[in-house]
Design a protein around this motif. Structure first.
Motif, PDB file in Angstrom:
ATOM      1  N   GLY A 155       5.936  21.297  -4.937  1.00  0.00           N
ATOM      2  CA  GLY A 155       4.643  20.635  -5.047  1.00  0.00           C
ATOM      3  C   GLY A 155       4.606  19.403  -5.910  1.00  0.00           C
ATOM      4  O   GLY A 155       5.602  18.971  -6.492  1.00  0.00           O
ATOM      5  N   ALA A 156       3.401  18.827  -6.008  1.00  0.00           N
ATOM      6  CA  ALA A 156       3.221  17.565  -6.716  1.00  0.00           C
ATOM      7  C   ALA A 156       3.583  17.666  -8.185  1.00  0.00           C
ATOM      8  O   ALA A 156       4.022  16.676  -8.798  1.00  0.00           O
ATOM      9  CB  ALA A 156       1.769  17.096  -6.555  1.00  0.00           C
ATOM     10  N   ASP A 170       6.098   9.614 -14.562  1.00  0.00           N
ATOM     11  CA  ASP A 170       6.872   8.560 -13.911  1.00  0.00           C
ATOM     12  C   ASP A 170       6.671   8.542 -12.399  1.00  0.00           C
ATOM     13  O   ASP A 170       7.007   7.546 -11.748  1.00  0.00           O
ATOM     14  CB  ASP A 170       8.374   8.737 -14.205  1.00  0.00           C
ATOM     15  N   TYR A 171       6.126   9.618 -11.843  1.00  0.00           N
ATOM     16  CA  TYR A 171       6.088   9.752 -10.386  1.00  0.00           C
ATOM     17  C   TYR A 171       4.708  10.069  -9.810  1.00  0.00           C
ATOM     18  O   TYR A 171       4.472   9.808  -8.633  1.00  0.00           O
ATOM     19  CB  TYR A 171       7.071  10.842  -9.941  1.00  0.00           C
ATOM     20  N   VAL A 172       3.824  10.635 -10.606  1.00  0.00           N
ATOM     21  CA  VAL A 172       2.521  11.064 -10.107  1.00  0.00           C
ATOM     22  C   VAL A 172       1.465  10.012 -10.436  1.00  0.00           C
ATOM     23  O   VAL A 172       1.313   9.608 -11.584  1.00  0.00           O
ATOM     24  CB  VAL A 172       2.112  12.428 -10.701  1.00  0.00           C
ATOM     25  N   ALA A 268      -6.118  17.375  -9.728  1.00  0.00           N
ATOM     26  CA  ALA A 268      -6.401  15.968  -9.503  1.00  0.00           C
ATOM     27  C   ALA A 268      -6.028  15.590  -8.080  1.00  0.00           C
ATOM     28  O   ALA A 268      -5.111  16.164  -7.488  1.00  0.00           O
ATOM     29  CB  ALA A 268      -5.615  15.113 -10.491  1.00  0.00           C
ATOM     30  N   ILE A 269      -6.758  14.642  -7.515  1.00  0.00           N
ATOM     31  CA  ILE A 269      -6.342  14.026  -6.263  1.00  0.00           C
ATOM     32  C   ILE A 269      -5.326  12.949  -6.639  1.00  0.00           C
ATOM     33  O   ILE A 269      -5.655  11.985  -7.330  1.00  0.00           O
ATOM     34  CB  ILE A 269      -7.539  13.423  -5.505  1.00  0.00           C
ATOM     35  N   CYS A 270      -4.089  13.155  -6.233  1.00  0.00           N
ATOM     36  CA  CYS A 270      -3.009  12.286  -6.697  1.00  0.00           C
ATOM     37  C   CYS A 270      -2.005  12.053  -5.580  1.00  0.00           C
ATOM     38  O   CYS A 270      -2.037  12.720  -4.541  1.00  0.00           O
ATOM     39  CB  CYS A 270      -2.314  12.891  -7.914  1.00  0.00           C
ATOM     40  N   GLN A 271      -1.124  11.103  -5.809  1.00  0.00           N
ATOM     41  CA  GLN A 271       0.015  10.863  -4.938  1.00  0.00           C
ATOM     42  C   GLN A 271       1.298  10.954  -5.748  1.00  0.00           C
ATOM     43  O   GLN A 271       1.295  10.760  -6.960  1.00  0.00           O
ATOM     44  CB  GLN A 271      -0.076   9.484  -4.276  1.00  0.00           C
ATOM     45  N   VAL A 272       2.391  11.239  -5.045  1.00  0.00           N
ATOM     46  CA  VAL A 272       3.715  11.271  -5.659  1.00  0.00           C
ATOM     47  C   VAL A 272       4.576  10.210  -4.984  1.00  0.00           C
ATOM     48  O   VAL A 272       4.690  10.187  -3.754  1.00  0.00           O
ATOM     49  CB  VAL A 272       4.368  12.661  -5.517  1.00  0.00           C
ATOM     50  N   ALA A 288       6.734  17.425  -3.573  1.00  0.00           N
ATOM     51  CA  ALA A 288       7.536  17.150  -4.762  1.00  0.00           C
ATOM     52  C   ALA A 288       8.107  15.741  -4.735  1.00  0.00           C
ATOM     53  O   ALA A 288       8.298  15.117  -5.786  1.00  0.00           O
ATOM     54  CB  ALA A 288       8.669  18.164  -4.885  1.00  0.00           C
ATOM     55  N   GLY A 289       8.372  15.224  -3.535  1.00  0.00           N
ATOM     56  CA  GLY A 289       8.952  13.887  -3.423  1.00  0.00           C
ATOM     57  C   GLY A 289       8.022  12.863  -2.850  1.00  0.00           C
ATOM     58  O   GLY A 289       8.150  11.662  -3.122  1.00  0.00           O
ATOM     59  N   TYR A 290       7.040  13.307  -2.026  1.00  0.00           N
ATOM     60  CA  TYR A 290       6.174  12.346  -1.338  1.00  0.00           C
ATOM     61  C   TYR A 290       4.849  13.002  -0.976  1.00  0.00           C
ATOM     62  O   TYR A 290       4.595  13.319   0.180  1.00  0.00           O
ATOM     63  CB  TYR A 290       6.867  11.772  -0.092  1.00  0.00           C
ATOM     64  N   CYS A 291       4.010  13.185  -1.972  1.00  0.00           N
ATOM     65  CA  CYS A 291       2.676  13.746  -1.759  1.00  0.00           C
ATOM     66  C   CYS A 291       1.707  12.612  -1.449  1.00  0.00           C
ATOM     67  O   CYS A 291       1.570  11.675  -2.238  1.00  0.00           O
ATOM     68  CB  CYS A 291       2.223  14.501  -3.013  1.00  0.00           C
TER      69      CYS A 291
END
Length: 399
Positions: A155-156, A170-172, A268-272, A288-291
């Motif tokens: 997951g994210a 660094d990613y979210v 949270a509404i987020c992207q990865v 985990a890599g591309y949310c």
């Protein structure tokens, strides 16, 4: 070859299914002590449908899918201000042809793999140490084991990503809103429609039908990043009740039903965004890599397609995981890039701040079903087909 997969929601069991088909020995570790029920409805779109067909699981998915006529936006009195039927845009609109509750899809994938995949429930990866021959994994429960490869499908907020790639910040990317999902009794008047309501102040509420006499509620609000305990549901429910108070429509009833829900979820509404999905012998798949966030509508599809491609490339060159990971990145790159693009308006389009913007959004939704806007919006939904799947099924099982 022994491969450890972290996460037993959707991506993890899907990866495990394909890896076992190619002859890998697979272990799946999941922090929760049992499969997590509930969750919002997820859709199986475009290329992901073909993946499910190739797995032979489409009959089970269709059996357990949710009968939804489409999405309808309503005002405070419950009157529909705009509708988008499920059949619009070839069944690839906001509500897709195949909608299934996240918990049901997770269960189907688990049942399809539990016979020949080792599941470690109630545990998690606490440490990773890579060398030229494999990965030494330290589990929170105290065990230490070695694997050839590790896949983070957790997951994210991936623990594997934090251990092997670096800290979450660094990613979210926070998109400026929070959302909650939880099960409530079916009010009996949904008529198979997913109802959505907006209130001033960047607040949104929804309720959609399920199977078996229940419905899924969603409550969302816009906000900069908040400091709260991600493990404390009581604190989260208090925060949600405070932000949604006085929103109107059915919100008070949904808030009243919230404490009794067995599957309350808040995040949270987020992207990865991760540039490279592999570090040495550790690779990432799915959120985990591309949310993409719930706003893009392609999270589950990217997870299923990513699981298929990652496992297929590893089966192609099992003695060269580095080359397999590179091909996985190449095959998925454009598909993921399209899947991460937010719909017009982003969070502001999802949860407008003022009554005027809410009215304008309803107007734009009505225009989507008409020419020429219909053809323009159709392109937004066509990205679910933005990858040509290789047929890895001819690969011989790994010895």
């Amino acid at each position: 070859m022994k491969i450890l997969v972290s996460g037993a929601s959707i991506t993890g069991p899907a990866v495990a299914w394909w890896l076992r088909r190619y002859g890998f020995a697979v272990t799946v570790v999941e922090r929760a002590p049992a499969l997590r029920p509930g969750g919002h409805a997820v859709d199986v779109r475009g290329a992901a449908r073909e993946v499910v067909e190739r797995m032979g699981l489409m009959p089970q998915v269709r059996r357990d899918s949710v009968d939804e006529r489409g999405v309808a936006f309503v005002n405070g009195k419950g009157r529909k201000t705009a509708t988008m039927p499920a059949g619009l845009f070839g069944g690839e609109g906001i509500v897709a042809e195949i909608e299934i509750m996240r918990g049901d899809l997770s269960r189907i994938l688990y049942e399809a793999t539990s016979g020949d995949v080792e599941y470690l429930l109630g545990d998690r990866i606490a440490g990773l140490s890579q060398d030229r021959d494999g990965v030494e994994v330290r589990f929170a429960g105290g065990a230490v084991r070695r694997f050839d490869l590790v896949v983070g499908a957790d997951g994210a907020h991936s623990g594997v990503r934090a251990l092997a790639f670096g800290p979450e910040q660094d990613y979210v990317r926070h998109l400026g809103a929070y959302t909650a999902y939880f099960t409530v009794p079916d009010p009996g008047d949904l008529d198979n429609w997913f109802l959505m309501y907006n209130a001033p102040g960047g607040r949104a509420a929804g309720i959609r039908p399920e199977r078996g006499g229940t419905a899924k509620a969603s409550l969302s609000f816009t906000s900069p990043p908040l400091d709260y305990d991600r493990r404390d549901a009581v604190e989260q429910q208090g925060l949600l009740a405070q932000r949604m108070a006085g929103a109107g429509w059915r919100v008070d009833d949904l808030l009243a039903a919230m404490p009794a829900a067995p599957d309350f979820y808040f995040d949270a509404i987020c992207q990865v965004h991760v540039d490279r999905w592999a570090r040495g012998r550790v690779a990432l798949a799915g959120d985990a890599g591309y949310c993409g966030s719930p706003l893009t509508g392609l999270g589950t599809s990217m997870s299923l397609v990513g699981a298929y491609v990652l496992a297929g490339e590893l089966a192609t060159t099992p003695d060269d995981h580095g080359a397999a990971f590179q091909r996985y990145q190449k095959e998925m790159r454009d598909y993921v890039a399209a899947g991460l693009k937010l719909p017009p308006g982003g969070v502001k389009g999802f949860a407008p701040n003022s009554r005027l913007m809410i009215s304008l959004r309803s107007l734009s939704m009505r225009m989507m079903t008409r020419w020429p806007m219909r053809s323009l919006i159709a392109r937004q939904f066509q990205k679910s087909d933005g990858i040509v799947l290789k047929d890895y099924r001819t690969r011989s099982p790994v010895r």
